[in-house]
Write a protein that holds these residues in place. Structure first.
Motif, PDB file in Angstrom:
ATOM      1  N   THR A  11      -7.666  56.564  48.115  1.00 21.80           N
ATOM      2  CA  THR A  11      -6.288  56.899  47.728  1.00 21.80           C
ATOM      3  C   THR A  11      -5.986  56.351  46.345  1.00 21.80           C
ATOM      4  O   THR A  11      -6.657  55.415  45.872  1.00 21.80           O
ATOM      5  CB  THR A  11      -5.283  56.320  48.739  1.00 21.80           C
ATOM      6  N   MET A  12      -4.982  56.924  45.727  1.00 22.07           N
ATOM      7  CA  MET A  12      -4.589  56.466  44.391  1.00 22.07           C
ATOM      8  C   MET A  12      -3.979  55.073  44.476  1.00 22.07           C
ATOM      9  O   MET A  12      -3.056  54.846  45.255  1.00 22.07           O
ATOM     10  CB  MET A  12      -3.585  57.437  43.776  1.00 22.07           C
ATOM     11  N   PRO A  13      -4.488  54.124  43.702  1.00 19.19           N
ATOM     12  CA  PRO A  13      -3.927  52.760  43.735  1.00 19.19           C
ATOM     13  C   PRO A  13      -2.499  52.724  43.205  1.00 19.19           C
ATOM     14  O   PRO A  13      -2.087  53.591  42.433  1.00 19.19           O
ATOM     15  CB  PRO A  13      -4.886  51.971  42.847  1.00 19.19           C
ATOM     16  N   GLN A  14      -1.778  51.704  43.623  1.00 20.47           N
ATOM     17  CA  GLN A  14      -0.389  51.544  43.169  1.00 20.47           C
ATOM     18  C   GLN A  14      -0.341  51.328  41.663  1.00 20.47           C
ATOM     19  O   GLN A  14       0.475  51.923  40.960  1.00 20.47           O
ATOM     20  CB  GLN A  14       0.258  50.351  43.882  1.00 20.47           C
ATOM     21  N   LYS A  15      -1.256  50.494  41.173  1.00 24.54           N
ATOM     22  CA  LYS A  15      -1.305  50.232  39.740  1.00 24.54           C
ATOM     23  C   LYS A  15      -2.303  51.203  39.100  1.00 24.54           C
ATOM     24  O   LYS A  15      -3.506  50.995  39.128  1.00 24.54           O
ATOM     25  CB  LYS A  15      -1.724  48.786  39.470  1.00 24.54           C
ATOM     26  N   LYS A  16      -1.765  52.260  38.547  1.00 20.64           N
ATOM     27  CA  LYS A  16      -2.608  53.298  37.956  1.00 20.64           C
ATOM     28  C   LYS A  16      -2.848  53.012  36.472  1.00 20.64           C
ATOM     29  O   LYS A  16      -2.055  52.321  35.831  1.00 20.64           O
ATOM     30  CB  LYS A  16      -1.949  54.675  38.126  1.00 20.64           C
ATOM     31  N   ILE A  49      -6.014  77.025  38.464  1.00 17.16           N
ATOM     32  CA  ILE A  49      -6.691  75.965  39.208  1.00 17.16           C
ATOM     33  C   ILE A  49      -5.833  74.702  39.208  1.00 17.16           C
ATOM     34  O   ILE A  49      -5.407  74.231  38.159  1.00 17.16           O
ATOM     35  CB  ILE A  49      -8.077  75.665  38.599  1.00 17.16           C
ATOM     36  N   GLU A  50      -5.589  74.169  40.401  1.00 16.07           N
ATOM     37  CA  GLU A  50      -4.802  72.945  40.537  1.00 16.07           C
ATOM     38  C   GLU A  50      -5.698  71.714  40.401  1.00 16.07           C
ATOM     39  O   GLU A  50      -6.866  71.734  40.786  1.00 16.07           O
ATOM     40  CB  GLU A  50      -4.110  72.918  41.907  1.00 16.07           C
ATOM     41  N   ILE A  51      -5.128  70.669  39.847  1.00 17.78           N
ATOM     42  CA  ILE A  51      -5.845  69.396  39.725  1.00 17.78           C
ATOM     43  C   ILE A  51      -5.617  68.605  41.002  1.00 17.78           C
ATOM     44  O   ILE A  51      -4.487  68.243  41.335  1.00 17.78           O
ATOM     45  CB  ILE A  51      -5.357  68.598  38.505  1.00 17.78           C
ATOM     46  N   SER A  52      -6.685  68.363  41.730  1.00 13.65           N
ATOM     47  CA  SER A  52      -6.556  67.676  43.014  1.00 13.65           C
ATOM     48  C   SER A  52      -6.282  66.193  42.818  1.00 13.65           C
ATOM     49  O   SER A  52      -6.558  65.621  41.755  1.00 13.65           O
ATOM     50  CB  SER A  52      -7.828  67.865  43.837  1.00 13.65           C
ATOM     51  N   ILE A  58      -7.955  60.529  41.025  1.00 13.64           N
ATOM     52  CA  ILE A  58      -8.455  59.218  41.465  1.00 13.64           C
ATOM     53  C   ILE A  58      -9.763  58.883  40.754  1.00 13.64           C
ATOM     54  O   ILE A  58      -9.955  57.759  40.269  1.00 13.64           O
ATOM     55  CB  ILE A  58      -8.650  59.196  43.000  1.00 13.64           C
ATOM     56  N   VAL A  59     -10.672  59.871  40.681  1.00 13.35           N
ATOM     57  CA  VAL A  59     -11.957  59.648  40.012  1.00 13.35           C
ATOM     58  C   VAL A  59     -11.734  59.348  38.528  1.00 13.35           C
ATOM     59  O   VAL A  59     -12.344  58.431  37.968  1.00 13.35           O
ATOM     60  CB  VAL A  59     -12.878  60.877  40.179  1.00 13.35           C
ATOM     61  N   THR A  60     -10.849  60.116  37.881  1.00 10.94           N
ATOM     62  CA  THR A  60     -10.562  59.892  36.456  1.00 10.94           C
ATOM     63  C   THR A  60      -9.929  58.528  36.247  1.00 10.94           C
ATOM     64  O   THR A  60     -10.257  57.813  35.284  1.00 10.94           O
ATOM     65  CB  THR A  60      -9.627  60.984  35.916  1.00 10.94           C
TER      66      THR A  60
END
Length: 409
Positions: A133-138, A183-186, A191-193
């Protein structure tokens, strides 16, 4: 890496062994060797020299110009292939998470690179983990991108509220993903970027936006990184709701959610893609991208040094041109002044001859005219007439003479 040898020594090697063998001996390319020879004003043998030598004909070498000037020439070595190095690093990392700390350091994997912060790179490599999952601190660019996407969704018809905002100087844009419009960005792609940006920051890199890509300053290397959302093309028929009479081709998401591409900064050419391999985890993929970035360091450093030397040479040339311009301007001014004085003297001589032959009986007036003649010759000053008056009178005098002597005027 650079190899240094004297000019006479390089000349001897080239004429005894040839370009190819000498390049191989010095661990460089023929192109770089020729470039070094050219910079050292070293003549090169042509094909006829070697063919005649091979059949036993008499040949003569071109002499080394200014042979007494035997200075040192630096020859840039060729890059070692990093493919095997990358694979060995990946094998170690995937088999043993602590391999970089227990077995080898990044410096040992890349002995031809002089790292400034190898410990930071080792730590960043070992701590590379793509979360689910995407971390809180991006990371900053991901955070800005997600905020911008929210603004677009909340605005009228999904368009930013004001085009003036986009065109304003305060708007610098957000992270750009190369993709097809539909195309949508998932979330996984983001998260990978985000993980890659975090790894780069932890490794000591400075990442900034550069139009549609990212600029990376890392270990004195300057690189451009592109983010791509891949898709594949399919054909649809009339029975498909996506079909229309103008186009039967549509793009759908590919199996991989994201991939990155890389190239040297300020280098003409396409970004080289770094694609996911089969059954490769996202964490291993991020490590491999970092390894690929590291492998670009020597080439980038070499290009930066080359640009620096070219800039120095360009500055020298510009300085010489500036000196030449100053000399030209000074010579022109001096000669122009001399010509003006000559013209003024010529007028004064003719004026004196006229006054001597004139019938002017008023002695005071005649004396005054002689004084004006001396003034126009630059011998005396005048309280009424100025230097600009003198120049105008001289120009008018010669223009009148020119007009008088030209029958077609």
């Amino acid at each position: 890496m650079v190899k240094s040898l004297r000019r006479s020594e390089l000349y001897k090697k080239i004429w005894e062994n040839g370009i190819s063998k000498t390049a191989s001996e010095l661990n460089t390319t023929t192109y770089k060797l020729k470039d070094a020879a050219k910079s050292g004003n070293i003549p090169l043998p042509d094909n006829s020299y070697w063919s005649n030598l091979h059949v036993g004909n008499s040949v003569s070498k071109l002499k080394l110009p200014n042979s007494k000037n035997d200075y040192i020439i630096d020859i840039i070595e060729k890059h070692k292939s990093t493919t095997k190095i990358e694979k060995s690093i990946l094998i170690d990392i995937t088999k043993n998470e602590d391999s970089l700390t227990k077995n080898k350091t990044i410096q040992e994997y890349f002995p031809n690179i002089d790292f400034k912060n190898p410990r930071m790179i080792n730590k960043a490599m070992n701590n590379t983990t793509v979360p689910k999952t995407m971390p809180q601190k991006k990371e900053r660019f991901i955070n800005d991108f997600m905020d911008e996407r929210k603004k677009e969704k909340n605005s009228y018809f999904g368009v930013r509220e004001s085009t003036e905002y986009i065109n304003s100087k305060n708007y610098i844009g957000t992270l750009y993903f190369h993709k097809r419009d539909n195309i949508e960005i998932s979330t996984n792609a983001l998260i990978v970027t985000n993980t890659l940006l975090k790894v780069l920051n932890n490794a000591g890199a400075v990442v900034t936006l550069d139009d549609k890509n990212l600029r990376i300053l890392f270990e004195d290397a300057k690189l451009i990184l592109g983010c791509h959302v891949p898709s594949r093309q399919i054909l649809v028929g009339p029975e498909d709701k996506r079909w229309n009479e103008w186009n039967n081709k549509v793009y759908i998401p590919a199996n991989e959610t994201i991939y990155f591409s890389l190239k040297l900064d300020k280098f003409w050419g396409e970004l080289k893609p770094i694609r996911h391999e089969i059954d490769e985890s996202d964490s291993d993929y991020i490590r491999r991208v970092l390894i690929k970035i590291i492998s670009f360091i020597p080439q980038s450093r070499e290009q930066i040094e080359k640009d620096r030397l070219q800039a120095i040479e360009a500055a020298k040339e510009e300085k010489l041109k500036e000196i030449q311009r100053d000399k030209h301007e000074q010579a022109y001014k001096e000669l122009n002044s001399l010509l003006n004085k000559t013209r003024a003297h010529q007028i004064a001589v003719q004026l004196n001859l006229y006054l001597e032959d004139s019938n002017i009986e008023n002695v005071e007036k005649l004396k005054y005219f002689f004084e004006l003649s001396d003034w126009i010759d630059g011998k005396t000053n005048n309280n009424i007439l100025t230097d600009s008056d003198r120049q105008k009178l001289i120009d008018d005098f010669f223009n009148v003479q020119k007009s008088y002597n030209n029958p077609f005027y």
